[in-house]
Design a protein around this motif. Structure first.
Motif, PDB file in Angstrom:
ATOM      1  N   GLU A 111       8.983 -35.289  -1.765  1.00 15.42           N
ATOM      2  CA  GLU A 111      10.377 -35.556  -1.427  1.00 15.42           C
ATOM      3  C   GLU A 111      11.114 -34.251  -1.116  1.00 15.42           C
ATOM      4  O   GLU A 111      11.803 -34.114  -0.111  1.00 15.42           O
ATOM      5  CB  GLU A 111      11.018 -36.219  -2.641  1.00 15.42           C
ATOM      6  N   ARG A 112      10.937 -33.294  -1.999  1.00 19.83           N
ATOM      7  CA  ARG A 112      11.626 -32.007  -1.822  1.00 19.83           C
ATOM      8  C   ARG A 112      11.096 -31.270  -0.588  1.00 19.83           C
ATOM      9  O   ARG A 112      11.841 -30.607   0.115  1.00 19.83           O
ATOM     10  CB  ARG A 112      11.471 -31.138  -3.066  1.00 19.83           C
ATOM     11  N   TRP A 113       9.819 -31.376  -0.384  1.00 18.70           N
ATOM     12  CA  TRP A 113       9.202 -30.705   0.768  1.00 18.70           C
ATOM     13  C   TRP A 113       9.758 -31.283   2.068  1.00 18.70           C
ATOM     14  O   TRP A 113      10.141 -30.556   2.981  1.00 18.70           O
ATOM     15  CB  TRP A 113       7.679 -30.874   0.658  1.00 18.70           C
ATOM     16  N   ASN A 114       9.871 -32.602   2.108  1.00 16.85           N
ATOM     17  CA  ASN A 114      10.401 -33.231   3.326  1.00 16.85           C
ATOM     18  C   ASN A 114      11.858 -32.863   3.557  1.00 16.85           C
ATOM     19  O   ASN A 114      12.284 -32.657   4.690  1.00 16.85           O
ATOM     20  CB  ASN A 114      10.236 -34.753   3.253  1.00 16.85           C
ATOM     21  N   ARG A 115      12.590 -32.784   2.472  1.00 17.40           N
ATOM     22  CA  ARG A 115      13.991 -32.392   2.598  1.00 17.40           C
ATOM     23  C   ARG A 115      14.083 -30.956   3.140  1.00 17.40           C
ATOM     24  O   ARG A 115      14.901 -30.636   3.989  1.00 17.40           O
ATOM     25  CB  ARG A 115      14.670 -32.481   1.225  1.00 17.40           C
ATOM     26  N   LEU A 116      13.206 -30.102   2.650  1.00 18.26           N
ATOM     27  CA  LEU A 116      13.195 -28.710   3.130  1.00 18.26           C
ATOM     28  C   LEU A 116      12.849 -28.657   4.619  1.00 18.26           C
ATOM     29  O   LEU A 116      13.467 -27.906   5.385  1.00 18.26           O
ATOM     30  CB  LEU A 116      12.191 -27.880   2.315  1.00 18.26           C
ATOM     31  N   LEU A 117      11.868 -29.452   5.006  1.00 17.80           N
ATOM     32  CA  LEU A 117      11.471 -29.446   6.418  1.00 17.80           C
ATOM     33  C   LEU A 117      12.638 -29.840   7.310  1.00 17.80           C
ATOM     34  O   LEU A 117      12.846 -29.254   8.369  1.00 17.80           O
ATOM     35  CB  LEU A 117      10.292 -30.394   6.643  1.00 17.80           C
ATOM     36  N   LYS A 118      13.420 -30.823   6.841  1.00 17.63           N
ATOM     37  CA  LYS A 118      14.597 -31.232   7.619  1.00 17.63           C
ATOM     38  C   LYS A 118      15.568 -30.075   7.747  1.00 17.63           C
ATOM     39  O   LYS A 118      16.107 -29.808   8.818  1.00 17.63           O
ATOM     40  CB  LYS A 118      15.287 -32.416   6.935  1.00 17.63           C
ATOM     41  N   ARG A 119      15.775 -29.379   6.639  1.00 19.75           N
ATOM     42  CA  ARG A 119      16.704 -28.239   6.663  1.00 19.75           C
ATOM     43  C   ARG A 119      16.207 -27.169   7.627  1.00 19.75           C
ATOM     44  O   ARG A 119      16.977 -26.419   8.201  1.00 19.75           O
ATOM     45  CB  ARG A 119      16.828 -27.626   5.260  1.00 19.75           C
ATOM     46  N   CYS A 120      14.890 -27.067   7.747  1.00 24.49           N
ATOM     47  CA  CYS A 120      14.317 -26.049   8.620  1.00 24.49           C
ATOM     48  C   CYS A 120      14.117 -26.596  10.039  1.00 24.49           C
ATOM     49  O   CYS A 120      13.419 -25.968  10.855  1.00 24.49           O
ATOM     50  CB  CYS A 120      12.981 -25.571   8.077  1.00 24.49           C
ATOM     51  N   ASN A 121      14.697 -27.752  10.280  1.00 29.04           N
ATOM     52  CA  ASN A 121      14.533 -28.409  11.578  1.00 29.04           C
ATOM     53  C   ASN A 121      13.075 -28.669  11.937  1.00 29.04           C
ATOM     54  O   ASN A 121      12.650 -28.523  13.076  1.00 29.04           O
ATOM     55  CB  ASN A 121      15.180 -27.587  12.704  1.00 29.04           C
ATOM     56  N   MET A 122      12.303 -29.030  10.929  1.00 30.00           N
ATOM     57  CA  MET A 122      10.897 -29.389  11.179  1.00 30.00           C
ATOM     58  C   MET A 122      10.685 -30.713  10.478  1.00 30.00           C
ATOM     59  O   MET A 122      11.292 -30.975   9.450  1.00 30.00           O
ATOM     60  CB  MET A 122       9.956 -28.365  10.547  1.00 30.00           C
ATOM     61  N   THR A 123       9.858 -31.522  10.995  1.00 29.08           N
ATOM     62  CA  THR A 123       9.504 -32.722  10.236  1.00 29.08           C
ATOM     63  C   THR A 123       8.004 -32.781  10.129  1.00 29.08           C
ATOM     64  O   THR A 123       7.283 -32.337  11.032  1.00 29.08           O
ATOM     65  CB  THR A 123      10.027 -34.011  10.901  1.00 29.08           C
ATOM     66  N   GLN A 124       7.564 -33.323   9.025  1.00 33.12           N
ATOM     67  CA  GLN A 124       6.126 -33.380   8.806  1.00 33.12           C
ATOM     68  C   GLN A 124       5.536 -34.408   9.761  1.00 33.12           C
ATOM     69  O   GLN A 124       5.964 -35.553   9.801  1.00 33.12           O
ATOM     70  CB  GLN A 124       5.850 -33.753   7.348  1.00 33.12           C
ATOM     71  N   SER A 125       4.577 -33.946  10.531  1.00 32.50           N
ATOM     72  CA  SER A 125       3.972 -34.861  11.496  1.00 32.50           C
ATOM     73  C   SER A 125       2.824 -35.590  10.818  1.00 32.50           C
ATOM     74  O   SER A 125       1.764 -35.013  10.606  1.00 32.50           O
ATOM     75  CB  SER A 125       3.472 -34.075  12.715  1.00 32.50           C
ATOM     76  N   ASP A 126       3.084 -36.803  10.393  1.00 31.68           N
ATOM     77  CA  ASP A 126       1.959 -37.529   9.784  1.00 31.68           C
ATOM     78  C   ASP A 126       1.804 -38.930  10.336  1.00 31.68           C
ATOM     79  O   ASP A 126       2.103 -39.193  11.490  1.00 31.68           O
ATOM     80  CB  ASP A 126       2.071 -37.580   8.254  1.00 31.68           C
TER      81      ASP A 126
END
Ligand SMILES: Cc1ncc(C[n+]2csc(CCOP(=O)(O)OP(=O)(O)O)c2C)c(N)n1
Ligand code: SF4
Ligand code: SF4
Ligand code: SF4
Ligand SMILES: [Mg+2]
Lengths: 95, 409, 324
Positions: free
Chosen positions: C309-324
C-alpha cells in the motif's frame, strides 16, 4: 581511590574530552577475524566503505587493502559483502 | 573613572531588560513568550525588525528549545540571552542543568511568576526558587533600575573566565515587569565598553593541545560526552568551585559598574538596611524589600530598632556576609515568597536558619510564607510581622516558627 | 534548489580522512555507526556536529575519549534540532559581526528514531519551520536501542521489543511505523531524502545535497542494528539492502517538494517481479520470530499488505505506477 584517574583540578571544564578514541583499542572484542586474500581482491573498495569501525584502510602508497586488527571487532560484514569472496572469517588464534 | 552621562527614561522592568540586552552586544536571543516576560521578547523583536541590533533572534517553538538554542549558541562562542517565567522556566528545567554543566554563560531574565495549578500569572518566587540547585547564579532585583543594572553586570559575571556559569536575573511579575518607573540609562557605547567582547579560556582538547573553549572547526573539541562514575563527580566539583569564586567576581563587577553608574546595591551580594544596631529584622529578596524599607523607617521614627537584610544573590548564597550582617539581631523573620510543601518552611528560611547553627549567638528565627500567586504584601502586613518580632523579643518565645502571612483563615 | 554534481568515487572517499574514527564502542556490526561514517565522508568543509542522546552519542564519546574530529556537542535527547538552531544562529550573528574565521560552516544534527519520531519531533518541526540552515540526519534502528530495545514510533508492526514484547496473545508491536520522511516533506522544506547504508554512493550524494541545501534538509537513513533486531552481526548490510529490495524502505528524495524515486528503488517500479517478499526479510530477524508461529502468521500478510500500500502511494507521488 584509583591513583591513575585525575583530580578535578587537573581535567578540563565541562566534560571536554581529552583523549582521541583511536587510543582506545577495540580489537580484542573479536572472536572471529577477517583474513584478506590479496590474490582474489579486485580492489573494488567496497569493504572500507561499509566497515562500522574504519578498520579497513586503503594504503595509498602500495595501493593495497589493509586490515587494522587493533580496531576490527570481527563483525564479519566485510566478509559477507565482498563480491570477490576475498575475505574469510576465522576464529581468533585459529589460523 | 567618572560617573558616565545618563538619561532618565520611564519604563517598566521588562523594557529595562530588553534595553540592557540591546546595549550589551548580544549575538543570539532565543526565547518563547510567557506572561509576564512577554514584553521583553516583543521589544527585542522590534529592535531586530527595526535594524537597531545585529542580534540573531530565534523565536522558538518552546522554552525547552529556547534555552537549548542559547546553550548551543553559547557553546559556539556567542553571547546569548533568553527570558522566561513560571511554566516556561519549569519546561526548561532539564536544560538548566545541562547549561551550567556545559559551562555555557547564558543570561536569562525571569519575571517571577507562580506555578500552576491552578494557573496564575502573578508574582511569587516558586519558579526560580525550585531551580536553586541547578548551578545558575541567581540575582533578585528590587526595582527596575536594579534590573537594568544587573542585566548588564550579568554578561560580565557569566562570561568571567573563572566563573563561566549561567545567570538568572529575577524581577517580580507585574510589580516590576509591568510597572513604569524612572530608570537611568547609560549610553550605548558605555555599556558596550563595559561588557566588552566575549573571551574564551583554553582547555586541553583531544588533540593534545590547549584550545579555546568553543565549537571551532579550527580547533575541534567534544562537549557533552557520556561521563560516568569515574569523572562526573569531578566535573560537579568544578562547578561548585566556580560558585565559590563567584561572590568575589560579582562584588568586583558590581563595584566596577558603580563607578560608571554611580549606583550600588549593598556590596553586590547583600544589602543591609539599618541593620547595624537592629534588634529585630526581616530577610527577603525582590521588590518586597522596597515596601519593607518604608516600614523600617517608620518603626525607626518610633524608636524601634528594626532593620532589613535583602539578599541580592541567592545563588551563590553569601553566607559569611549574611552572618556578619545579622550578628547582633535578636529576633529574625525570614520572608519566603515560595513554599516547600511538606517541608519545614521556605527555601530562604531553610538556608539561613541552618547556617545560624554555627553562630555564637542564635537569634529567634521565624518564617513567613507570603505573597503566593501575587497576593498583596501591604505595609500593614509587614508591620505586623515586625510586631510579632517585638513580641518574640520581649517574651523570648516563638509560638509558631512557620506562618502564612496574608492568607485568609 | 540546485542539485549537486558531486559523484564521489570510491577511491576519493577511502582516501578522505575519517572524521568519525575507530575506537568508538558501538556493538560489532552496528548499522548506525556505518551511517555516521558515510555521512561524515560527504562533508565539504568546516562542519559542526551535534548529536541527540542515543547509541551514537554514547558510543562515540565515552569520557575522556572522543571519536570525533570535528567540533561536536550533545546536550539532551529531545532537542538536537534546537542545538542545530542555536549553532546556526550563533554562526550567522558572529559572521555578521566579523567574528567568524570561516566563510561557511556546515551544521549536522544526528539523532536516532526515538530522538526524531517521538520525543524530538517538536524541536525538529520548530527548527525546520524557522528555516535554519542545517542537515538533520535520522539514523533509524527502529527502537530505543541505547536503553535496551524499547519500541518507538518507528518500530515496525509486529516487531518484538522490550515494551512491545511478543506474548501469548499480542504479536509484538501493534501499530505501524510513522511515515516520518513524508511528515518532513509536509513541512515544505527544500530537501528530504531516504537512504540506506547498503548503497553508500547514493547516501553520500544525498548527504552532500543536504549540506548544499540552503535551509533545512532532512535525511532518513535505514540502519539495521544487530543487537536490537537480533540477527548475526555480519548481516547488517544484507538486511539494509533487503529493506530496499522488499520496498519496506524505498529510496527517494524530494527536491523542493518534488518526489523522485532513486535508481535503487526505481528498478522495482519498472520490474515489479524483482520486488522481494517481506517474509524473507522478516525471517532473518529474530525480533519477528514469533510471526512464524501459526497463531500469528496472518500478521505477515498484514505487513506485506501495508508495504504494498505504502509503496503504491509512493509511486503515485513519484508519478510512477506499478505496471502489473
Ligand atoms: C528526556 C529523556 N527521556 C528519556 C531518556 C532516556 N533515553 C536515552 S536514549 C533513549 C533512547 C534513544 O533511542 P533512539 O533515539 O532511537 O536512539 P538509539 O539509542 O536507538 O540509537 C532514551 C529513552 C533521556 N535521556 N532523556
Ligand atoms: S570488498 Fe573484497 S574485493 Fe572489494 S576491496 Fe574489499 S576485499 Fe577487495
Ligand atoms: S570484520 Fe567487521 S570490523 Fe572487522 S574489518 Fe570486517 S567489517 Fe570491519
Ligand atoms: S545497540 Fe544497535 S545501534 Fe546501538 S550500538 Fe549496538 S548495534 Fe549499534
Ligand atoms: Mg533507535
Amino acid at each position: 581511590m584509583n591513583k591513575t584517574l585525575k583530580g578535578w583540578k587537573d581535567i578540563p571544564i565541562a566534560g571536554v574530552c581529552w583523549k582521541p578514541a583511536t587510543q582506545y583499542l577495540t580489537g580484542d572484542w573479536k572472536t572471529f577475524k577477517p583474513i584478506h586474500d590479496a590474490e582474489k581482491c579486485t580492489k573494488c573498495l567496497l569493504c572500507p566503505m561499509i566497515c562500522p569501525d574504519s578498520a579497513i584502510k586503503w594504503n595509498q602508497t602500495n595501493e593495497e587493502i589493509e586490515f587494522d586488527y587493533d580496531f576490527c571487532k570481527g563483525c564479519g560484514i566485510c566478509a559477507n559483502e565482498c563480491p570477490a569472496d576475498a575475505i574469510k572469517m576465522v576464529r581468533e588464534g585459529g589460523e | 573613572m567618572a560617573v558616565a552621562q545618563q538619561k532618565t527614561l520611564a519604563m517598566n522592568g521588562d523594557e529595562a531588560v530588553a534595553l540592557a540586552v540591546k546595549q550589551s552586544d548580544v549575538d543570539v536571543v532565543a526565547a518563547y513568550p510567557i506572561t509576564p516576560q512577554t514584553i521583553i521578547v516583543e521589544r527585542l523583536s522590534e529592535y531586530v525588525a527595526n535594524g537597531e541590533v545585529e542580534t540573531e533572534f530565534v523565536c522558538t517553538e518552546s522554552e525547552h528549545s529556547a534555552l537549548t538554542a542559547c546553550l548551543a549558541a553559547s557553546a559556539t562562542g556567542a553571547r546569548t540571552f533568553t527570558a522566561s517565567a513560571s511554566a516556561g522556566l519549569a519546561l526548561m528545567h532539564e536544560i538548566l542543568y545541562v547549561t551550567s554543566g556545559c559551562r555555557a554563560p547564558v543570561v536569562m531574565a525571569i519575571a517571577n511568576r507562580a506555578l500552576s495549578a491552578p494557573i496564575n500569572i502573578h508574582c511569587d518566587h516558586s519558579d526560580s526558587m525550585v531551580e536553586r540547585d541547578s548551578c545558575w547564579i541567581q540575582i533578585y532585583a528590587e526595582n527596575s533600575q536594579e534590573t537594568y543594572d544587573s542585566m548588564i553586570q550579568s554578561f560580565r559575571i557569566a562570561e568571567h573566565l573563572q566563573v563561566l556559569l549561567p545567570v538568572m536575573v529575577c524581577l517580580d511579575a507585574f510589580v516590576l515587569s509591568h510597572t513604569l518607573e524612572n530608570v537611568q540609562i547609560l549610553a550605548d557605547e558605555t555599556v558596550r565598553k563595559f561588557v566588552g567582547v566575549r573571551q574564551f579560556p583554553l582547555v586541553m582538547g583531544h588533540e593534545g593541545k590547549e584550545v579555546p573553549f568553543k565549537l571551532d572547526p579550527n580547533n575541534p573539541i567534544t562537549m557533552g560526552p557520556l561521563d560516568l562514575h569515574d569523572y562526573y563527580f569531578e566535573h560537579k566539583r568544578q562547578q561548585e568551585e566556580a560558585m565559590k569564586i563567584a561572590p568575589r567576581i560579582i562584588k568586583e563587577i558590581h563595584e566596577e559598574f558603580s563607578r560608571i553608574s554611580g549606583r550600588k546595591y549593598g556590596n553586590g551580594l547583600i544589602e543591609a538596611y539599618r541593620l547595624e544596631d537592629a534588634d529585630i529584622a526581616t530577610v527577603c529578596v525582590g521588590s518586597t524589600a522596597g515596601t519593607t524599607k518604608t516600614v523600617v523607617d517608620h518603626l525607626r521614627t518610633k524608636g524601634t530598632k528594626a532593620g532589613l537584610l535583602r539578599l541580592r544573590t541567592f545563588r551563590p548564597l553569601p553566607l559569611t556576609e549574611i552572618m556578619g550582617a545579622l550578628e547582633n539581631v535578636k529576633a529574625l523573620a525570614i520572608m519566603d515568597r515560595s513554599n516547600s510543601f511538606g517541608g519545614s518552611g521556605g527555601p530562604i528560611y531553610h538556608e539561613i536558619r541552618h547556617s545560624m547553627y554555627d553562630a555564637p549567638t542564635h537569634p529567634h528565627i521565624v518564617n513567613y510564607i507570603y505573597g503566593l500567586g501575587g497576593r498583596d504584601m501591604p505595609p500593614t502586613t509587614i508591620l505586623n510581622i515586625y510586631k510579632d518580632l517585638q513580641e518574640i523579643l520581649q517574651t523570648k518565645k516563638v509560638k509558631r516558627d512557620v506562618q502564612f502571612a496574608g492568607v485568609r483563615q | 534548489m540546485t542539485t549537486t554534481s558531486w559523484k564521489p568515487t570510491a577511491k576519493e572517499i577511502v582516501e578522505k580522512a575519517e572524521l568519525f574514527t575507530s575506537g568508538h564502542r558501538a556493538c560489532a556490526g552496528c548499522g548506525p555507526a556505518i551511517a555516521l561514517r558515510q555521512v561524515m565522508k560527504a562533508t565539504r568543509g568546516p562542519t559542526i556536529v551535534t548529536n541527540a542522546t542515543g547509541c551514537m552519542e554514547v558510543v562515540s564519546t565515552i569520557y575522556p575519549y572522543t571519536a570525533w574530529k570535528v567540533p561536536w556537542i550533545h546536550t539532551a535527547f529531545e532537542n538536537v534540532a534546537a542545538n542545530a538552531s542555536g549553532i546556526e544562529a550563533a554562526l550567522k550573528a558572529m559572521k555578521r559581526k566579523g567574528r567568524l574565521a570561516h566563510e561557511n560552516i556546515d551544521v549536522i544534527a544526528f539523532a536516532g528514531d526515538g530522538g526524531t519520531f517521538d520525543i524530538g519531533i517538536q524541536a525538529l518541526s520548530g527548527a525546520v519551520e524557522r528555516g535554519h540552515d542545517f542537515l538533520y540526519v535520522l539514523y533509524d534502528n527502529e527502537a530505543y536501542m541505547n536503553t535496551g530495545i524499547q519500541r518507538s514510533g518507528s518500530t515496525p508492526h509486529g516487531a518484538s521489543t522490550t515494551t512491545s514484547p511478543a506474548g501469548r496473545v499480542i504479536p509484538g508491536k501493534l501499530q505501524y511505523k510513522k511515515p516520518i520522511a513524508d511528515i518532513m516533506v509536509a513541512h515544505e522544506i527544500p530537501y528530504v531524502a531516504t537512504a540506506s547504508i547498503a548503497y553508500w554512493q547514493d547516501l553520500l550524494v544525498k548527504a552532500r545535497r543536504g549540506l548544499e541545501t540552503e535551509g533545512p534538509a532532512f535525511m532518513h537513513i535505514f540502519t539495521p542494528c544487530p543487537r536490537g533486531w537480533r540477527y548475526d552481526t555480519s548481516k547488517t548490510i544484507e538486511i539494509a539492502r533487503l529493506g530496499v529490495e522488499t520496498c519496506i524502505f524505498p529510496l527517494w528524495e524530494t527536491i523542493d517538494g518534488e518526489y523522485n524515486l532513486s535508481p535503487q528503488s526505481k528498478i522495482f517500479a519498472l520490474k515489479p517481479e524483482r520486488k522481494k517478499k517481506i517474509s524473507g526479510y522478516l525471517k532473518m530477524q529474530r525480533r519477528f520470530k514469533h510471526l512464524f508461529r501459526p497463531k500469528f502468521k496472518h500478521v505477515i500478510d498484514e505487513i506485506q499488505h501495508r508495504v504494498d500500500e505504502r509503496w503504491n502511494r509512493l509511486l503515485k507521488r513519484c508519478n510512477m505506477t506499478q505496471s502489473d
